[in-house]
Design an enzyme around this catalytic site. Structure first.
Site, short mmCIF file in Angstrom:
data_model
loop_
_atom_site.label_atom_id
_atom_site.label_comp_id
_atom_site.label_asym_id
_atom_site.label_seq_id
_atom_site.Cartn_x
_atom_site.Cartn_y
_atom_site.Cartn_z
N ILE A 1 29.13 5.40 -27.96
CA ILE A 1 29.45 5.53 -26.15
C ILE A 1 28.45 4.97 -25.06
O ILE A 1 29.44 4.16 -24.46
CB ILE A 1 28.55 7.27 -25.84
CG1 ILE A 1 28.91 8.54 -26.79
CG2 ILE A 1 28.50 7.56 -24.89
CD1 ILE A 1 28.22 9.84 -26.72
N ASP B 1 19.31 -2.45 -26.91
CA ASP B 1 19.57 -2.25 -28.86
C ASP B 1 18.73 -2.59 -29.78
O ASP B 1 18.93 -3.71 -29.98
CB ASP B 1 21.90 -1.64 -28.74
CG ASP B 1 21.47 -0.30 -29.80
OD1 ASP B 1 20.31 -0.74 -30.38
OD2 ASP B 1 22.45 0.47 -29.47
N CYS C 1 22.88 11.71 -20.71
CA CYS C 1 24.18 11.98 -21.12
C CYS C 1 23.64 12.19 -22.56
O CYS C 1 24.76 12.33 -23.16
CB CYS C 1 25.28 12.04 -21.17
SG CYS C 1 26.03 12.36 -19.59
N SER C 2 22.40 12.06 -23.17
CA SER C 2 22.24 11.41 -24.60
C SER C 2 21.27 12.96 -24.97
O SER C 2 22.43 13.46 -25.70
CB SER C 2 21.73 10.08 -24.53
OG SER C 2 20.15 10.55 -24.11
N ARG C 3 20.63 12.76 -25.00
CA ARG C 3 19.70 13.83 -25.60
C ARG C 3 18.65 14.38 -25.05
O ARG C 3 18.22 14.19 -24.13
CB ARG C 3 19.01 14.12 -27.11
CG ARG C 3 20.04 13.80 -28.07
CD ARG C 3 20.91 16.11 -28.31
NE ARG C 3 21.77 16.05 -29.20
CZ ARG C 3 23.31 16.00 -28.37
NH1 ARG C 3 23.33 15.78 -27.41
NH2 ARG C 3 24.19 16.24 -29.73
N ASP D 1 22.63 15.58 -18.25
CA ASP D 1 23.45 16.75 -18.38
C ASP D 1 22.86 17.10 -20.00
O ASP D 1 23.37 18.07 -20.33
CB ASP D 1 24.48 15.90 -19.23
CG ASP D 1 25.60 16.77 -20.05
OD1 ASP D 1 26.41 17.58 -18.66
OD2 ASP D 1 25.75 16.23 -21.07
N GLU E 1 17.57 24.27 -23.56
CA GLU E 1 19.31 24.10 -22.69
C GLU E 1 18.73 25.86 -23.27
O GLU E 1 18.34 26.46 -25.01
CB GLU E 1 19.34 23.54 -23.22
CG GLU E 1 20.13 22.23 -23.34
CD GLU E 1 20.90 20.99 -23.40
OE1 GLU E 1 22.23 21.78 -24.44
OE2 GLU E 1 20.61 19.89 -22.99
N HIS F 1 25.18 20.64 -19.78
CA HIS F 1 25.28 19.91 -21.62
C HIS F 1 27.35 20.04 -21.84
O HIS F 1 27.42 20.68 -22.96
CB HIS F 1 25.19 20.67 -22.62
CG HIS F 1 24.91 19.61 -23.75
ND1 HIS F 1 23.61 19.80 -24.92
CD2 HIS F 1 25.37 18.63 -24.62
CE1 HIS F 1 23.45 18.87 -25.18
NE2 HIS F 1 24.94 18.14 -25.38
N LEU F 2 27.90 19.33 -20.03
CA LEU F 2 29.20 19.00 -20.59
C LEU F 2 29.50 17.88 -21.10
O LEU F 2 30.74 17.68 -20.84
CB LEU F 2 29.65 19.24 -18.90
CG LEU F 2 29.01 20.51 -18.02
CD1 LEU F 2 30.44 20.62 -16.82
CD2 LEU F 2 29.90 22.03 -19.35
N GLY F 3 29.02 16.74 -21.65
CA GLY F 3 29.73 15.44 -22.19
C GLY F 3 30.52 15.99 -23.37
O GLY F 3 31.76 15.01 -22.71
P1 NAD Z 1 25.82 5.77 -31.70
O1 NAD Z 1 24.76 6.66 -33.23
O2 NAD Z 1 27.21 5.20 -31.93
O3 NAD Z 1 24.62 4.62 -31.04
C1 NAD Z 1 23.05 5.25 -30.74
C2 NAD Z 1 23.03 3.43 -30.70
O4 NAD Z 1 21.19 4.29 -30.22
C3 NAD Z 1 22.56 2.48 -31.28
O5 NAD Z 1 23.56 1.96 -31.69
C4 NAD Z 1 21.70 2.96 -31.89
O6 NAD Z 1 20.98 1.99 -32.20
C5 NAD Z 1 20.47 2.67 -30.57
N1 NAD Z 1 19.34 3.40 -30.17
C6 NAD Z 1 18.06 3.97 -31.13
N2 NAD Z 1 16.99 3.44 -30.87
C7 NAD Z 1 16.69 3.11 -30.29
C8 NAD Z 1 16.26 3.22 -29.80
N3 NAD Z 1 14.84 3.30 -29.30
N4 NAD Z 1 16.41 2.27 -28.73
C9 NAD Z 1 17.53 1.87 -27.87
N5 NAD Z 1 18.73 2.16 -28.43
C10 NAD Z 1 18.67 2.52 -29.89
O7 NAD Z 1 25.48 7.52 -31.42
P2 NAD Z 1 26.35 7.77 -29.54
O8 NAD Z 1 27.93 8.08 -30.54
O9 NAD Z 1 27.02 6.93 -28.81
O10 NAD Z 1 25.72 9.20 -29.28
C11 NAD Z 1 24.21 8.54 -28.11
C12 NAD Z 1 23.89 9.75 -27.87
O11 NAD Z 1 24.75 10.58 -27.25
C13 NAD Z 1 23.29 10.40 -28.59
O12 NAD Z 1 22.19 11.10 -28.91
C14 NAD Z 1 24.33 12.07 -28.83
O13 NAD Z 1 24.00 12.69 -30.07
C15 NAD Z 1 24.40 12.14 -27.28
N6 NAD Z 1 25.87 12.61 -27.55
C16 NAD Z 1 25.63 13.80 -26.34
C17 NAD Z 1 26.91 14.39 -25.54
C18 NAD Z 1 26.75 15.63 -24.80
O14 NAD Z 1 27.42 16.03 -24.72
N7 NAD Z 1 26.05 15.12 -23.63
C19 NAD Z 1 27.91 14.07 -26.47
C20 NAD Z 1 27.96 12.85 -27.12
C21 NAD Z 1 27.19 12.32 -28.27
#
Ligand code: NAD
Length: 305
Positions: free
Chosen positions: A150, A169, A226-228, A252, A257, A276-278
Site C-alpha cells: 500500500i 521501512d 489507514c493501517s491498523r 480510518d 472498533e 475502517h473504509l480502506g
Molecule cells: P505489506 O506487508 O505489503 O507492507 C507493510 C510494510 O510495513 C512492509 O514493507 C514491512 O517491511 C513494513 N514494516 C514492518 N514493520 C515496520 C516498522 N516497524 N516500521 C516501518 N515499516 C515496517 O502490507 P500492506 O498490504 O501494505 O498493508 C499495510 C497495512 O495496512 C497493514 O497493517 C494492513 O493490515 C493495513 N490495511 C488496512 C486497510 C484498511 O481498511 N484501512 C486495508 C488494507 C490494509
C-alpha cells in the site's frame, strides 16, 4: 468439505466454492456464541474483519482445517491457537492494496481541502468560504512509514501529484527514485508535511506514534492512519491536536472498533474520521473473496490425495 461463510463475504467466493462442489453455508451477523455452537460442523471458516476467531472458537471447531480471512490482516484470528491445532490460516494480502491506497489519498485530499468539514457546514445552511481555505499537495513532503504494497502504491500516485516522498521501512534496503528517498524513521517524522502509516500492528509497532514522536513532528504536520489502530496512541493524539503540537489527523482505523466514547470526536475540524473504509470498495471485496476461494479450492486437494 463443509464451508461456513460469515461477515458478508462477496458472493463471488460462494459461486467459486459451489462450482467446485463444496457444501457452503452463508450466515451473516452471527454472534460468537452462535458461532461456537455450530463451528464443529465445518471444515472451513471464511470471515472478513467482523468475526473474532478466538481460541475458544478454534477449540470448538473440531473439524476445522482452514480458516480464511477475506482481507489483509489476521488480527481477528488467533493464529497461534490455529497453528497448535494444525489448522491452515490464509488471507488475501494484495486484494485491497489499491483500495486502501486510494482511500488514504482521499483522506489526504479531504483534510487538506476541508471537503468533509465544508460539506457539513453547507448542510447546516452556511456558506463559509474564508473558514475553509486549504493547502495544495504539490511540492509538499509525504512521509510514508511502511513501504510495502500500500505504501509504495500510494507513493507512485502521490509522486504524480507533485509530492516529494520520504519513506521509512526497516525491511527495505533500496529505493531508486529521484522524488522518493528511503530515510530514517526520525527523518520522516521531522521533515514531512503529511505522515502516513502503512505497516502492521505488532508488539514493536504498538503505540509507535506517541506524544514523544508528535513533539518531533512539524507543527503543521498532518498524520494519516489507514493501517491498523493501536499504532497511534489515541490519548496522545488527542493531546497533540488539542495543544496544537501537530495540525491535523485523518484516521480510518482505531484502537477499539467500532469507535465509541472517544475524545477524538470532540476535535472538530482538526480530525477527519472514517469507519475502517480502506478496503471497502466493491472491487476489493470481490478481489479478496475470489482470492481466498481459489486458495481454498487448491488447499482442499491436499485433504483428498
Ligand atoms: P505489506 O506487508 O505489503 O507492507 C507493510 C510494510 O510495513 C512492509 O514493507 C514491512 O517491511 C513494513 N514494516 C514492518 N514493520 C515496520 C516498522 N516497524 N516500521 C516501518 N515499516 C515496517 O502490507 P500492506 O498490504 O501494505 O498493508 C499495510 C497495512 O495496512 C497493514 O497493517 C494492513 O493490515 C493495513 N490495511 C488496512 C486497510 C484498511 O481498511 N484501512 C486495508 C488494507 C490494509
Amino acid at each position: 468439505m463443509k464451508i461456513l461463510v460469515l461477515d458478508n463475504v462477496d458472493s463471488s467466493a460462494i459461486e467459486i466454492l459451489k462450482k467446485n462442489n463444496f457444501d457452503v453455508d452463508v450466515k451473516n451477523n452471527l454472534s460468537n456464541q452462535d458461532l461456537e455452537n455450530i463451528i464443529s460442523n465445518y471444515d472451513v471458516l471464511i470471515v472478513r474483519s467482523q468475526t473474532k476467531v478466538t481460541k475458544s472458537v478454534i477449540e470448538k471447531g473440531k473439524n476445522l482445517k482452514i480458516i480464511a480471512r477475506a482481507g489483509v490482516g489476521l488480527d481477528n484470528i488467533d493464529v497461534n491457537s490455529a497453528k497448535e491445532k494444525n489448522i491452515k490460516v490464509i488471507n488475501s494480502p494484495s486484494g485491497n492494496t489499491i483500495s486502501a491506497a486510494e482511500h488514504t489519498l482521499g483522506l489526504i485530499l479531504a483534510i487538506s481541502r476541508n471537503i468533509a468539514f465544508a460539506d457539513k457546514s453547507m448542510k447546516e445552511g452556511k456558506w463559509e468560504r474564508n473558514k475553509f481555505v486549504g493547502y495544495e499537495l504539490n511540492n509538499k513532503t509525504l512521509g510514508i512509514i511502511g513501504f510495502g504494497k500500500i505504501g509504495s502504491h500510494l507513493a507512485k500516485i502521490c509522486k504524480v501529484i507533485g509530492m516529494n516522498i520520504l519513506a521509512y521501512d526497516p525491511y527495505i534496503k533500496n529505493l531508486e527514485d529521484e522524488k522518493m528517498k528511503l530515510v530514517s524513521f526520525d527523518d520522516v517524522i521531522q521533515n514531512s508535511d503529511y505522515i502516513t502509516l502503512h505497516l502492521p500492528l505488532t508488539e514493536e509497532t504498538k503505540n509507535l506514534i506517541n506524544i514523544e514522536i508528535f513533539r518531533k513532528m512539524k507543527k503543521s504536520a498532518i498524520l494519516i492512519n489507514c493501517s491498523r489502530g493501536g499504532i497511534v496512541n489515541e490519548d496522545d493524539l488527542y493531546i497533540a491536536l488539542k495543544e496544537n503540537i501537530i495540525k491535523g489527523a485523518a484516521l480510518d482505523v482505531f484502537e477499539n472498533e467500532p469507535l465509541k466514547d472517544s475524545k477524538l470526536i470532540e476535535l472538530g475540524n482538526k480530525i477527519l474520521l472514517t469507519p475502517h473504509l480502506g478496503a471497502s470498495t466493491y472491487e476489493a471485496q470481490i478481489n479478496v473473496a475470489i482470492d481466498v476461494a481459489n486458495q481454498i479450492v487448491e488447499l482442499s486437494k491436499e485433504y483428498y490425495v
